[in-house]
Design an enzyme around this catalytic site. Structure first.
Site, short mmCIF file in Angstrom:
data_model
loop_
_atom_site.label_atom_id
_atom_site.label_comp_id
_atom_site.label_asym_id
_atom_site.label_seq_id
_atom_site.Cartn_x
_atom_site.Cartn_y
_atom_site.Cartn_z
N LYS A 169 0.86 -1.18 0.00
CA LYS A 169 0.00 0.00 0.00
C LYS A 169 0.89 1.22 0.00
O LYS A 169 2.04 1.16 0.45
CB LYS A 169 -0.89 0.01 1.25
CG LYS A 169 -2.16 0.81 1.09
CD LYS A 169 -3.23 0.01 0.39
CE LYS A 169 -4.49 0.80 0.22
NZ LYS A 169 -5.59 -0.06 -0.26
P1 NAD Z 1 -12.87 7.61 -2.71
O1 NAD Z 1 -11.87 8.65 -2.37
O2 NAD Z 1 -13.29 7.45 -4.13
O3 NAD Z 1 -14.19 7.83 -1.84
C1 NAD Z 1 -14.18 7.94 -0.44
C2 NAD Z 1 -15.57 8.41 0.01
O4 NAD Z 1 -15.62 8.40 1.44
C3 NAD Z 1 -15.91 9.83 -0.41
O5 NAD Z 1 -17.30 9.90 -0.70
C4 NAD Z 1 -15.57 10.65 0.85
O6 NAD Z 1 -16.33 11.87 0.90
C5 NAD Z 1 -16.01 9.69 1.91
N1 NAD Z 1 -15.35 9.90 3.20
C6 NAD Z 1 -14.05 10.20 3.44
N2 NAD Z 1 -13.83 10.30 4.76
C7 NAD Z 1 -15.01 10.04 5.37
C8 NAD Z 1 -15.45 10.01 6.72
N3 NAD Z 1 -14.60 10.26 7.73
N4 NAD Z 1 -16.74 9.69 6.96
C9 NAD Z 1 -17.59 9.44 5.95
N5 NAD Z 1 -17.25 9.49 4.66
C10 NAD Z 1 -15.99 9.79 4.38
O7 NAD Z 1 -12.28 6.23 -2.15
P2 NAD Z 1 -12.66 4.75 -2.60
O8 NAD Z 1 -11.68 4.31 -3.60
O9 NAD Z 1 -14.11 4.68 -2.89
O10 NAD Z 1 -12.34 3.94 -1.26
C11 NAD Z 1 -13.30 3.79 -0.20
C12 NAD Z 1 -12.88 2.64 0.71
O11 NAD Z 1 -12.82 1.43 -0.06
C13 NAD Z 1 -11.50 2.78 1.35
O12 NAD Z 1 -11.52 2.20 2.64
C14 NAD Z 1 -10.60 1.97 0.43
O13 NAD Z 1 -9.42 1.54 1.07
C15 NAD Z 1 -11.53 0.83 0.09
N6 NAD Z 1 -11.19 0.11 -1.14
C16 NAD Z 1 -11.11 0.75 -2.33
C17 NAD Z 1 -10.83 0.03 -3.50
C18 NAD Z 1 -10.80 0.68 -4.86
O14 NAD Z 1 -10.73 -0.05 -5.85
N7 NAD Z 1 -10.86 1.97 -4.98
C19 NAD Z 1 -10.61 -1.34 -3.42
C20 NAD Z 1 -10.72 -1.98 -2.18
C21 NAD Z 1 -11.02 -1.24 -1.05
#
Ligand code: NAD
Length: 418
Positions: free
Chosen positions: A108
């Site tokens: 990561k």
């Molecule tokens: P992103 O940046 O596209 O979206 C994050 C979202 O969470 C946004 O809507 C933001 O406003 C919101 N957010 C941020 N902090 C917050 C808080 N304290 N309370 C409530 N909402 C909050 O990110 P993403 O890629 O959608 O990732 C989201 C989660 O999924 C993370 O935990 C990430 O590690 C996990 N994840 C992502 C992927 C991927 O392919 N992008 C894969 C596996 C896991």
């Protein structure tokens, strides 16, 4: 605890590991090795800002384990990023890739920055400098970044370009989650959300709940949360709440996700959309619903609110959304939890497809990608469920034990160098 990694999220990852290692009687030597990341790099990133001043940001890349193949994991841009959090996320990637059966280790990366406070040009300079600083670790056979919170296809394109400039030729397989025009894969952007949907559907079937009678609340409306909500809604579930950092919208009759996506495209903040009642992120988590899907940051479901959750299924789209103490409370309350390393593995599974396509220079149809994703993630779900049922252990412990066992086998057969 090694002081460099001392952070609540790393403590959570290690505590989960310890729980699974105890349950499987993991040998002491392997236990010691797997608790600590293989490599961790901290870099400082001096960036020329648009006002001509220089600002220094901190960046990290942690490779937790690469016994089973090149390490793989996203890059996070968020103000709270630090070495301990990145190390925890890297460890979860190791178990996730092993559980899914894709031939990667776990890594990561992250930069401590609020990306929305930077201009497009500043973000590009920051990304290129970060990619150049961690370049010695990267490569399609070494370590392959992807998107995570705060990063997107454009950021991946800059990393791919910076890497390619350093070696002197185009290397599409150096990152995943990049645009189609430079070797991205069809279906990668929605892959994590689609995988979340696939496993949730299997859990609903297992519990005998029809999709048409299912209500869903999603915390976080970014890449993962928005695709999850859209696909759930398209399939016939009623999405009653979504949120982002500023708060959420709630409509017990069901939210119009297509309309929310359309308004967001035109720049309208979620809370200004007159499509439901405003709620806080805390309120969203305790709404009565069939499926609760945290899809934002870690440690959202804690000892403080776990007893108040009113869902039947918790699908962990985010990494590490539930603390260890909360886990025990959810189990007492009979909430069926699909743990993060299983629930959100659709992202890394389709990243694997993207990497394979890049290496082979041969690209697949979207329907092939969706079918193969479905097959792999549903198989991991049913293996985990069968193991959990047989051993009478929680789904999380079962998923972790399966992943850790694969990694332990790789270490055992490779032996300890030198
Ligand atoms: P992103 O940046 O596209 O979206 C994050 C979202 O969470 C946004 O809507 C933001 O406003 C919101 N957010 C941020 N902090 C917050 C808080 N304290 N309370 C409530 N909402 C909050 O990110 P993403 O890629 O959608 O990732 C989201 C989660 O999924 C993370 O935990 C990430 O590690 C996990 N994840 C992502 C992927 C991927 O392919 N992008 C894969 C596996 C896991």
């Amino acid at each position: 605890m090694i002081p460099e990694f001392d952070h609540p999220t790393f403590h959570l990852a290690v505590a989960q590991f310890d729980q699974a290692a105890d349950a499987m009687n993991l040998h002491h030597d392997l236990r010691e090795r797997l608790k600590i990341p293989q490599r961790a790099l901290t870099v400082s990133l001096p960036i020329r800002m648009d006002d001509d001043t220089v600002k220094v940001f901190m960046g990290y890349r942690v490779q937790h384990d690469s016994a089973r193949g090149p390490s793989k994991g996203g890059i996070r841009y968020h103000p709270n990023v630090n070495l301990g959090e990145v190390a925890a996320l890297a460890m979860w990637m190791t178990w996730k890739t092993a559980l899914a059966g894709v031939p990667f280790g776990g890594a990561k990366g992250g930069v401590t920055v609020a990306p929305n406070t930077l201009s497009h040009k500043e973000l590009e300079r920051l990304t290129r400098r970060y990619a150049a600083e961690i370049f010695p670790l990267l490569g399609p056979d070494k370590d392959i970044p992807a998107t995570d919170i705060g990063t997107n296809q454009q950021v991946m394109a800059w990393i791919m370009d910076t890497y390619s400039q350093q070696v002197g030729y185009a290397v599409p397989g150096a990152v995943t989650g990049k645009p189609l025009s430079i070797g991205g894969s069809l279906g990668r952007e929605e892959a994590t959300g689609r995988g979340v949907f696939d496993v949730t559907l299997e859990a609903l079937r297992h519990l005998g709940i029809p999709l048409e009678k299912t209500t869903v609340a999603v915390q976080g409306f970014g890449n993962v949360g928005s695709h999850t909500a859209r696909i759930m809604g398209e399939a016939g579930a009623r999405v009653i709440a979504v949120s982002d950092l500023s708060g959420g919208l709630h409509n017990p009759q069901g939210l119009n996700i297509q309309e929310i996506l359309r308004l967001r495209q035109s720049g309208e903040p979620l809370l200004d959309m007159k499509l439901g009642d405003q709620i806080t992120n805390e309120e969203l988590l305790t709404l009565e619903c069939t499926v609760l899907i945290p899809a934002a940051v870690s440690e959202q479901i804690t000892i403080k609110n776990a007893a108040d959750l009113r869902c039947r299924i918790l699908t962990e789209a985010a990494n590490g959304p539930t603390t260890l103490e909360a886990d025990a409370i959810l189990a007492d309350h009979g909430i069926f939890t699909i743990p993060d390393i299983l629930a959100n593995s659709g992202g890394v599974i389709v990243s694997y497809f993207e990497w394979v396509q890049d290496i082979q220079r041969f690209f697949w149809k979207e329907s092939d990608i969706q079918q193969r994703l479905h097959k792999i993630i549903c198989s991991a779900f049913h293996r985990t469920l069968a193991f959990a049922t047989e051993k009478k252990i929680p789904m999380r412990t079962a998923a972790l034990m399966s992943g850790i066992d694969q990694v332990a086998q790789a270490h055992t057969v490779r032996g300890l160098y030198p």
